[in-house]
Design an enzyme around this catalytic site. Structure first.
Site, PDB file in Angstrom:
ATOM      1  N   ARG A 172      -8.882  -0.186   4.263  1.00 39.04           N
ATOM      2  CA  ARG A 172      -7.562   0.941   3.805  1.00 39.04           C
ATOM      3  C   ARG A 172      -6.648   0.103   3.653  1.00 39.04           C
ATOM      4  NH1 ARG A 172      -6.152   5.322   7.497  1.00 39.04           N
ATOM      5  NH2 ARG A 172      -4.758   5.569   5.926  1.00 39.04           N
ATOM      6  N   ASP A 214       4.467   0.380  12.212  1.00 38.85           N
ATOM      7  CA  ASP A 214       3.365  -0.314  11.644  1.00 38.85           C
ATOM      8  C   ASP A 214       3.079  -1.724  11.836  1.00 38.85           C
ATOM      9  OD1 ASP A 214       2.694   2.136  10.490  1.00 38.85           O
ATOM     10  OD2 ASP A 214       2.987   1.561   8.065  1.00 38.85           O
ATOM     11  N   CYS A 224      -4.341  12.870  12.858  1.00 38.96           N
ATOM     12  CA  CYS A 224      -5.102  11.706  12.564  1.00 38.96           C
ATOM     13  C   CYS A 224      -4.994  10.874  13.891  1.00 38.96           C
ATOM     14  CB  CYS A 224      -4.414  11.012  11.446  1.00 38.96           C
ATOM     15  SG  CYS A 224      -2.614  10.224  11.771  1.00 38.96           S
ATOM     16  N   LYS A 228       0.796  -1.063  -0.011  1.00 33.17           N
ATOM     17  CA  LYS A 228      -0.012  -0.068   0.072  1.00 33.17           C
ATOM     18  C   LYS A 228       0.879   1.121   0.139  1.00 33.17           C
ATOM     19  CE  LYS A 228      -1.781   1.578   4.103  1.00 33.17           C
ATOM     20  NZ  LYS A 228      -1.511   3.128   4.271  1.00 33.17           N
ATOM     21  N   ASN A 229       1.801   1.140   0.732  1.00 36.87           N
ATOM     22  CA  ASN A 229       2.527   2.274   1.039  1.00 36.87           C
ATOM     23  C   ASN A 229       3.628   2.844  -0.157  1.00 36.87           C
ATOM     24  OD1 ASN A 229       1.136   2.999   3.403  1.00 36.87           O
ATOM     25  ND2 ASN A 229       2.846   2.639   4.804  1.00 36.87           N
ATOM     26  N   ARG A 233       1.235  14.631  13.194  1.00 35.39           N
ATOM     27  CA  ARG A 233       1.749  14.499  11.872  1.00 35.39           C
ATOM     28  C   ARG A 233       2.009  15.693  10.994  1.00 35.39           C
ATOM     29  NH1 ARG A 233      -0.453   8.590   9.675  1.00 35.39           N
ATOM     30  NH2 ARG A 233       1.635   8.653   8.623  1.00 35.39           N
TER      31      ARG A 233
HETATM   32  C1  UD1 Z   1       4.726   6.539   6.347  1.00 31.85           C
HETATM   33  C2  UD1 Z   1       3.655   5.289   6.266  1.00 31.85           C
HETATM   34  C3  UD1 Z   1       3.136   5.028   7.702  1.00 31.85           C
HETATM   35  C4  UD1 Z   1       4.348   4.754   8.557  1.00 31.85           C
HETATM   36  C5  UD1 Z   1       5.135   5.887   8.673  1.00 31.85           C
HETATM   37  C6  UD1 Z   1       6.489   5.682   9.613  1.00 31.85           C
HETATM   38  C7  UD1 Z   1       3.080   5.963   3.896  1.00 31.85           C
HETATM   39  C8  UD1 Z   1       1.929   6.079   3.171  1.00 31.85           C
HETATM   40  N1  UD1 Z   1       3.008   5.781   5.494  1.00 31.85           N
HETATM   41  O1  UD1 Z   1       4.245   7.726   6.884  1.00 31.85           O
HETATM   42  O2  UD1 Z   1       2.369   3.917   7.472  1.00 31.85           O
HETATM   43  O3  UD1 Z   1       3.765   4.425   9.916  1.00 31.85           O
HETATM   44  O4  UD1 Z   1       5.846   6.278   7.445  1.00 31.85           O
HETATM   45  O5  UD1 Z   1       7.158   4.543   9.270  1.00 31.85           O
HETATM   46  O6  UD1 Z   1       3.977   5.495   3.399  1.00 31.85           O
HETATM   47  N2  UD1 Z   1       7.100  14.294  10.753  1.00 31.85           N
HETATM   48  C9  UD1 Z   1       7.409  15.539  11.307  1.00 31.85           C
HETATM   49  N3  UD1 Z   1       7.347  16.416  10.187  1.00 31.85           N
HETATM   50  C10 UD1 Z   1       7.014  16.094   9.057  1.00 31.85           C
HETATM   51  C11 UD1 Z   1       6.675  14.734   8.676  1.00 31.85           C
HETATM   52  C12 UD1 Z   1       6.825  13.804   9.473  1.00 31.85           C
HETATM   53  O7  UD1 Z   1       7.572  15.826  12.189  1.00 31.85           O
HETATM   54  O8  UD1 Z   1       7.066  16.924   8.058  1.00 31.85           O
HETATM   55  C13 UD1 Z   1       7.028  13.312  11.872  1.00 31.85           C
HETATM   56  C14 UD1 Z   1       5.649  12.440  12.104  1.00 31.85           C
HETATM   57  O9  UD1 Z   1       4.748  13.200  12.835  1.00 31.85           O
HETATM   58  C15 UD1 Z   1       6.112  11.068  12.654  1.00 31.85           C
HETATM   59  C16 UD1 Z   1       7.382  10.836  12.044  1.00 31.85           C
HETATM   60  O10 UD1 Z   1       8.063  12.049  11.703  1.00 31.85           O
HETATM   61  O11 UD1 Z   1       6.175  11.268  14.196  1.00 31.85           O
HETATM   62  C17 UD1 Z   1       7.594   9.826  11.081  1.00 31.85           C
HETATM   63  O12 UD1 Z   1       6.777  10.262   9.877  1.00 31.85           O
HETATM   64  P1  UD1 Z   1       7.009  10.042   8.297  1.00 31.85           P
HETATM   65  O13 UD1 Z   1       8.359   9.081   8.420  1.00 31.85           O
HETATM   66  O14 UD1 Z   1       6.877  11.302   7.767  1.00 31.85           O
HETATM   67  O15 UD1 Z   1       5.568   9.024   8.002  1.00 31.85           O
HETATM   68  P2  UD1 Z   1       4.739   9.260   6.984  1.00 31.85           P
HETATM   69  O16 UD1 Z   1       5.249   9.290   5.534  1.00 31.85           O
HETATM   70  O17 UD1 Z   1       3.581  10.108   7.034  1.00 31.85           O
END
Ligand code: UD1
Length: 422
Positions: A401, A309, A118, A22-23, A123
């Site tokens: 999902r 996850d 969420c 999915k991701n 996030r």
């Molecule tokens: C992706 C995955 C999700 C998984 C996560 C961590 C997808 C679609 N989703 O989410 O299933 O749980 O990686 O492995 O691929 N953060 C910030 N600022 C930002 C972005 C992130 O502070 O601009 C923080 C987030 O709040 C969180 C951490 O960084 O605490 C990890 O987030 P991130 O690696 O960005 O996850 P996603 O890409 O959203």
């Protein structure tokens, strides 16, 4: 609204097919915005999140067709592109933010709604915006939308170091830098297999990316990208989830298409708990030896560490382990929402901030339960398989999902599971 009924189960045996990730698919689909030629993804998973991404891309002007029952996503973005990603779609799924980098790279401007919080935490988007600003974008927040533009219309290659290896920010940076002028370097990049898959696909489209899968990725910008066909990598989270089914119920199950390299740190913990895992050409075979698993401590970390996850599902296993396990969640601030539901099933869990202490009990008991996110929902299904009596998991839309045909897949290995139409 549908719910899922699970009855406590004996051993599970047989083969279970693992879908495309999915991701990975959610990051690969927006790459279609980078080219006016077709992009075709094979091995796509059949999930509602993929339909949400389809709706988002269609709203931006892309043509997206699901072929072969949705296993193939054929996309093309040759017409006029709408640069506005609307709140009504973006709020449904955080991964919608992955259109920001490609829109900006292709058009030189983009207006993308902030996704909002969420169930698992705030996030924010700061890692995405600072990464794109490093490439010359000017980004402003107005009315809940990020308004991004680049002077002269084209991003410029740059060296950027992220304060944290965000998966999504790495993906946005890779897509944006692929069409930037000159060379870009991303330091402290995320190393997840989904990043490697995206870089492979972009390279097939003509991008020049090296180092994906390490913390330093170098991208030589090109003037244009062309069409490609790419198979989506195996879903390591679906893989880990289904590996836990025989770990919880006993028996021997082969997860077809599974690879050790996708789930190494997870397998280390399974083995420490007393589960055996063997890799063959067909996939990963999981077998539970003995009666009860042993307690293990788990800390979630960015890849190659233990994935956040899989934390909820691992907790379901440890609820009936012999001894006390401590799970530490370091990626999201609020990701133990499944603990109170597991406690309703007789688990003994104490949550203190980012730590959950699980005292293993002999048996869980079935109960009506509800989850607030995708992985929490599936952890309750796994727990239900290990419980006495019936468990009804409501709010199943979370499950749809991220898990295709979950009832069929689990009943195929002998689980007592059925969907109750709501
Ligand atoms: C992706 C995955 C999700 C998984 C996560 C961590 C997808 C679609 N989703 O989410 O299933 O749980 O990686 O492995 O691929 N953060 C910030 N600022 C930002 C972005 C992130 O502070 O601009 C923080 C987030 O709040 C969180 C951490 O960084 O605490 C990890 O987030 P991130 O690696 O960005 O996850 P996603 O890409 O959203």
């Amino acid at each position: 609204m549908d719910s899922i009924l699970v009855r406590g189960n004996g051993p599970l045996n047989g083969d279970i097919e693992i879908a495309g990730a999915k991701n990975a698919c959610l990051a690969l689909m927006p790459a279609t915005l980078l080219s006016d030629e077709p992009l075709t993804l094979t091995n796509a998973p059949r999930l509602s999140d993929i339909k949400t991404m389809t709706a988002l891309l269609a709203s931006l002007g892309a043509e997206v067709s699901a072929l072969q029952d949705g296993k193939v996503q054929a996309m093309s973005c040759h017409g006029e592109i709408n640069p506005i990603a609307d709140y009504d779609i973006v709020r449904k799924m955080r991964a919608s933010n992955l259109v920001l980098g490609p829109l900006l790279a292709r058009l030189g401007h983009a207006v993308v709604s902030l996704p909002g919080g969420c169930a698992i935490g705030a996030r924010p988007m700061d890692l995405h915006t600072t990464a794109l600003e490093a490439l010359g974008a000017e980004i402003e927040l107005k009315d809940g939308y990020l308004h991004a533009k680049v002077a002269g219309g084209r991003l410029k290659g740059a060296v950027h170091k992220m304060r944290f290896p965000s998966v999504g920010a790495t993906e946005n940076f890779l897509m944006a830098a692929s069409l930037a002028k000159g060379t870009s370097v991303l330091e402290n990049a995320a190393r997840e297999p989904e990043i490697v898959d995206l870089a492979d696909c972009l390279n097939k489209m003509g991008a020049q990316i090296e180092g994906a899968g390490t913390s330093r990725i170098e991208i030589q910008g090109v003037d244009r990208l062309h069409g490609a066909t790419h198979p989506v990598v195996t879903d390591r989270i679906e893989l880990g989830t289904f590996m836990l089914a025989p770990a919880i119920c006993g028996g021997e199950v082969t997860c077809l298409g599974g690879k050790l390299s996708l789930v190494e740190s997870f397998v280390e913990k399974l083995e420490a708990a007393g589960i055996s895992v063997t890799e063959t050409e067909r996939g990963l075979t999981v077998k539970r030896n003995g009666d009860r698993v042993k307690a293990v401590d788990v800390v979630t970390e960015p890849f190659p560490g233990f994935p956040t996850d899989l934390q909820a599902q691992m907790m379901a296993l440890l609820c009936t382990a012999e001894g006390t396990s401590v799970l530490e969640e370091t990626i999201f601030e609020n990701r133990f929402m499944h603990a109170p539901e597991l406690i309703r099933m007789g688990a003994q869990i104490e949550v203190h901030g980012g730590h959950a202490t699980v005292h293993g009990v002999d048996k869980l008991k079935g109960a009506p339960v509800m989850a607030t996110d995708l992985r929490a929902s599936v952890s309750l299904i796994l727990a239900g398989l290990a419980a006495e009596g019936e468990t009804v998991v409501s709010r199943v839309y979370h499950l749809d999902r991220g898990y295709e045909f979950i009832e069929q897949k689990l009943s195929g290995i002998g689980a007592h599971i059925e969907r109750i139409k709501g």
